[in-house]
Design a protein around this motif. Sequence first.
Motif, mmCIF file in Angstrom:
data_model
loop_
_atom_site.group_PDB
_atom_site.id
_atom_site.type_symbol
_atom_site.label_atom_id
_atom_site.label_comp_id
_atom_site.label_asym_id
_atom_site.label_seq_id
_atom_site.Cartn_x
_atom_site.Cartn_y
_atom_site.Cartn_z
ATOM 1 N N ASP A 88 51.265 45.448 33.615
ATOM 2 C CA ASP A 88 52.540 46.152 33.552
ATOM 3 C C ASP A 88 53.705 45.165 33.456
ATOM 4 N N GLY A 89 53.518 43.977 34.051
ATOM 5 C CA GLY A 89 54.556 42.960 34.017
ATOM 6 C C GLY A 89 54.562 42.122 32.753
ATOM 7 N N GLY A 90 53.626 42.408 31.821
ATOM 8 C CA GLY A 90 53.636 41.718 30.539
ATOM 9 C C GLY A 90 52.518 40.730 30.304
ATOM 10 N N LEU A 91 51.628 40.508 31.288
ATOM 11 C CA LEU A 91 50.507 39.591 31.077
ATOM 12 C C LEU A 91 49.427 40.290 30.259
ATOM 13 N N ASP A 92 48.941 39.618 29.228
ATOM 14 C CA ASP A 92 47.951 40.222 28.331
ATOM 15 C C ASP A 92 46.552 39.911 28.842
ATOM 16 N N LEU A 93 46.112 40.714 29.824
ATOM 17 C CA LEU A 93 44.804 40.537 30.447
ATOM 18 C C LEU A 93 43.881 41.680 30.061
ATOM 19 N N VAL A 94 42.580 41.409 30.105
ATOM 20 C CA VAL A 94 41.576 42.439 29.855
ATOM 21 C C VAL A 94 40.483 42.350 30.922
ATOM 22 N N ALA A 95 39.846 43.472 31.172
ATOM 23 C CA ALA A 95 38.714 43.530 32.101
ATOM 24 C C ALA A 95 37.433 43.291 31.323
ATOM 25 N N VAL A 96 36.628 42.330 31.767
ATOM 26 C CA VAL A 96 35.422 41.986 31.014
ATOM 27 C C VAL A 96 34.139 42.496 31.666
ATOM 28 N N ALA A 97 34.171 42.819 32.963
ATOM 29 C CA ALA A 97 32.979 43.349 33.632
ATOM 30 C C ALA A 97 33.376 43.923 34.977
ATOM 31 N N GLY A 98 32.609 44.899 35.430
ATOM 32 C CA GLY A 98 32.848 45.483 36.739
ATOM 33 C C GLY A 98 32.262 44.617 37.836
ATOM 34 N N ALA A 99 32.789 44.790 39.049
ATOM 35 C CA ALA A 99 32.267 44.056 40.207
ATOM 36 C C ALA A 99 31.984 45.050 41.334
ATOM 37 N N SER A 100 32.919 45.221 42.251
ATOM 38 C CA SER A 100 32.686 46.111 43.385
ATOM 39 C C SER A 100 33.462 47.414 43.230
ATOM 40 N N VAL A 101 32.918 48.474 43.814
ATOM 41 C CA VAL A 101 33.581 49.775 43.786
ATOM 42 C C VAL A 101 33.657 50.345 45.196
ATOM 43 N N MET A 102 34.624 51.215 45.405
ATOM 44 C CA MET A 102 34.758 51.894 46.681
ATOM 45 C C MET A 102 33.564 52.834 46.887
ATOM 46 N N HIS A 103 33.042 52.848 48.099
ATOM 47 C CA HIS A 103 32.007 53.823 48.452
ATOM 48 C C HIS A 103 32.047 54.008 49.966
ATOM 49 N N GLU A 104 31.248 54.912 50.476
ATOM 50 C CA GLU A 104 31.386 55.322 51.876
ATOM 51 C C GLU A 104 31.308 54.148 52.845
ATOM 52 N N ALA A 105 30.356 53.235 52.624
ATOM 53 C CA ALA A 105 30.168 52.138 53.576
ATOM 54 C C ALA A 105 31.370 51.197 53.605
ATOM 55 N N THR A 106 31.837 50.768 52.434
ATOM 56 C CA THR A 106 32.969 49.849 52.416
ATOM 57 C C THR A 106 34.276 50.554 52.767
ATOM 58 N N ASN A 107 34.369 51.839 52.461
ATOM 59 C CA ASN A 107 35.554 52.587 52.886
ATOM 60 C C ASN A 107 35.651 52.595 54.416
ATOM 61 N N GLN A 108 34.503 52.718 55.077
ATOM 62 C CA GLN A 108 34.472 52.666 56.543
ATOM 63 C C GLN A 108 34.805 51.276 57.053
ATOM 64 N N GLY A 109 34.440 50.260 56.268
ATOM 65 C CA GLY A 109 34.610 48.885 56.720
ATOM 66 C C GLY A 109 35.944 48.264 56.385
#
Length: 310
Positions: A89-110
């Motif tokens: 949004d600030g103007g840096l031309d970045l792209v996402a190349v692969a997924g890593a971690s996602v929110m789920h019940e265990a990490t949401n609790q942690g």
Amino acid sequence: MKHLAFALTGGLMLALSTPALAQKIRVGCTSSADCGTAMIAVDQGIFEKHGLDVEMTRIALNSNIPPALLSNSLEIGGPTSSVFLQAVDGGLDLVAVAGASVMHEATNQGTVAVIRDGVTIDSAKDFVGKKVGVPGFGAYIHILFNRYLMAGGVDPAQVNMVETSFPSMPDVIRTGAVDAVASGGPTVQRILSSGTGHLGPRFVAELGGDAPIIFYAATRQWAEANPEAVAKFQQAIAEAAALAASDREVVIASVAKFTEQNPDLVRATPPSKYVAELTTDGLGWWLELMQKQGLLQGSVDPGKLIVAAP
């Protein structure tokens, strides 16, 4: 002539039998388990198998990752979804190349607020006037903590937030420099085991979510100039994610090594969930949340930000 022919033949055979040099890639992540797939891919030789020479670097604050990509200090980094979107949004031309971690019940609790002993905080309103350490302004935990405060009727401006790296959180709690930290992963266990802090509100679990926490990003210029390296990186991360899902001990060993944490503390931490594939829906969830907080100035199209896997 025979000697020359033999030398030429021998040289050709040596060239054919010598593997091509692996492409060097520097990957930067904070001291959390969210980049676990990259850690595993390094330790288990998965990157090497795919023809990549990956060196991982610890980054103190997540918000430092986009500038490091732009300055070519890193080829790939692991920004949180919110840091990535703010950078774009600030103007840096970045792209996402692969997924890593996602929110789920265990990490949401942690993902919790850890409160300094002697301080009482049980609800969003109790944070008013308090000093709270967050691991990077605009980072995943900061945005979700703001979300929790707003849902509880508190303006985030009423809370004195300071940027505090994960490794320094136990010290700032111990010395009384902050009243609480918003944290997750092994850092929470380090504070609790030291006896200087106690669990406060589980501010993510109270609101839920399953969007990406972090993903691997690069500058568009680098990604477009190195499509083969990006494809190999994606394949290696997908392989590491599959291994992580089947062998928790592999995750623990790699995370403990990279973060320099005691393996028992990592083992006591809720396990991360790794998903190598990225979707526009996940980025859209973050876009809506950040727009509600007034954190984006323009219009960001998530469909233009993801490099598709081969």
